[in-house]
Scaffold this motif. Structure first.
Motif, mmCIF file in Angstrom:
data_model
loop_
_atom_site.group_PDB
_atom_site.id
_atom_site.type_symbol
_atom_site.label_atom_id
_atom_site.label_comp_id
_atom_site.label_asym_id
_atom_site.label_seq_id
_atom_site.Cartn_x
_atom_site.Cartn_y
_atom_site.Cartn_z
ATOM 1 N N ARG A 41 -93.476 -6.896 2.674
ATOM 2 C CA ARG A 41 -93.972 -6.447 3.975
ATOM 3 C C ARG A 41 -93.252 -7.203 5.097
ATOM 4 O O ARG A 41 -92.854 -6.612 6.103
ATOM 5 C CB ARG A 41 -95.486 -6.676 4.068
ATOM 6 C CG ARG A 41 -96.306 -5.847 3.108
ATOM 7 C CD ARG A 41 -97.753 -6.326 3.060
ATOM 8 N NE ARG A 41 -98.455 -6.041 4.319
ATOM 9 C CZ ARG A 41 -99.144 -4.927 4.553
ATOM 10 N NH1 ARG A 41 -99.220 -3.992 3.612
ATOM 11 N NH2 ARG A 41 -99.761 -4.752 5.693
ATOM 12 N N SER A 51 -91.959 0.017 10.606
ATOM 13 C CA SER A 51 -93.166 -0.795 10.482
ATOM 14 C C SER A 51 -93.683 -0.662 9.058
ATOM 15 O O SER A 51 -93.323 0.275 8.334
ATOM 16 C CB SER A 51 -94.237 -0.334 11.471
ATOM 17 O OG SER A 51 -94.707 0.963 11.120
ATOM 18 N N GLU A 53 -96.642 0.165 8.242
ATOM 19 C CA GLU A 53 -97.441 1.382 8.217
ATOM 20 C C GLU A 53 -96.565 2.621 8.016
ATOM 21 O O GLU A 53 -96.952 3.555 7.292
ATOM 22 C CB GLU A 53 -98.233 1.520 9.517
ATOM 23 C CG GLU A 53 -99.328 0.491 9.703
ATOM 24 C CD GLU A 53 -98.807 -0.896 10.030
ATOM 25 O OE1 GLU A 53 -99.538 -1.877 9.767
ATOM 26 O OE2 GLU A 53 -97.664 -1.014 10.541
ATOM 27 N N GLN A 54 -95.397 2.642 8.633
ATOM 28 C CA GLN A 54 -94.483 3.774 8.458
ATOM 29 C C GLN A 54 -93.998 3.865 7.021
ATOM 30 O O GLN A 54 -93.912 4.961 6.456
ATOM 31 C CB GLN A 54 -93.295 3.633 9.409
ATOM 32 C CG GLN A 54 -93.615 3.922 10.857
ATOM 33 C CD GLN A 54 -92.436 3.640 11.772
ATOM 34 O OE1 GLN A 54 -91.743 2.631 11.632
ATOM 35 N NE2 GLN A 54 -92.186 4.546 12.706
ATOM 36 N N GLU A 56 -95.508 2.705 4.303
ATOM 37 C CA GLU A 56 -96.618 3.106 3.440
ATOM 38 C C GLU A 56 -96.945 4.591 3.576
ATOM 39 O O GLU A 56 -97.368 5.229 2.606
ATOM 40 C CB GLU A 56 -97.844 2.256 3.759
ATOM 41 C CG GLU A 56 -97.700 0.794 3.342
ATOM 42 C CD GLU A 56 -98.928 -0.033 3.643
ATOM 43 O OE1 GLU A 56 -99.126 -1.068 2.958
ATOM 44 O OE2 GLU A 56 -99.694 0.344 4.543
ATOM 45 N N SER A 57 -96.727 5.140 4.765
ATOM 46 C CA SER A 57 -97.023 6.563 4.979
ATOM 47 C C SER A 57 -96.057 7.475 4.235
ATOM 48 O O SER A 57 -96.316 8.673 4.081
ATOM 49 C CB SER A 57 -96.982 6.885 6.474
ATOM 50 O OG SER A 57 -95.654 6.827 6.979
#
Length: 214
Positions: A41, A51, A53-54, A56-57
């Motif tokens: 991470r 990021s 979050e990006q 993981e999406s």
């Protein structure tokens, strides 16, 4: 439906795992299961413009490294294979010794014990003897060791093309066929006429010789 487990650990080169997720997201019959280590991470933020979050999406399912009871921790979870991209030496060590203190290593251990393909993009250089012994150990256990070494036969002109070739070859090892290859495959050597030396080449050669003799 093919399930591919993707591990991203804290070695340099997390862009390979990210690109892998991007590519697999466009393949209808593939379902991705992502484990992103804490060091991974941090490396995402340090090395890329993405990021966490990006990243993981991009996966169909995401698991926390501490969730040792997740579905992918069991051999009864039907996965077609796993890739760790990149694979740090710490993660390599855990896999080689079956020290499954986190979900990423546990999923890799399960992949090996159930005789499924495990591709490890080990990223470290130079390698000392301890590293080399770990590489031999995981190879003997059935893993495929695939350091992300660039190829140049397809004449890449951008960093993206270098990454795509590595990612496509890794997917080959997992038995994933893309609708369209990400690079031009080797089709045999084609002889090309040698470029005639120019006056600039001759001058540069003479200059280099003179400098070497000084």
């Amino acid at each position: 439906m093919k399930r591919i487990i993707v591990g991203i650990s804290g070695a340099s080169g997390v862009i390979h795992g990210i690109r892998l997720l991007q590519v697999l997201r466009e393949v209808d019959e593939i379902e991705t299961h992502l484990v992103l280590s804490p060091a991974g991470r941090r490396t995402v933020v340090l090395e890329t413009e993405f990021s966490v979050e990006q990243v993981e999406s991009m996966a169909n399912h995401v698991y926390k490294p501490a969730d040792i009871g997740a579905s992918i921790s069991s051999g009864s979870f039907r996965a077609s294979g796993m890739i760790v991209a990149p694979c740090s030496i710490k993660t390599l060590s855990g896999i080689a010794t079956s020290y499954a203190d986190n979900l990423l290593v546990r999923a890799a251990d399960v992949t090996l014990k159930d005789r499924r393909p495990l591709v490890l993009m080990v990223r470290e250089t130079p390698l000392h003897l301890g590293h080399l012994r770990l590489l031999v150990q995981v190879a003997e256990m059935g893993a495929v060791v695939m350091p992300p070494m660039p190829a140049f036969y397809h004449r890449p002109t951008t960093l993206e093309e270098v990454i795509d070739q590595t990612v496509n070859r890794a997917l080959d090892l997992l038995g994933v066929e893309l609708p369209q290859d990400l690079f031009r495959r080797w089709e045999g050597a084609v002889d090309k006429p040698l470029r005639q030396p120019t006056r600039h080449d001759n001058h540069a050669s003479k200059t280099a010789t003179v400098e070497a003799l000084r």
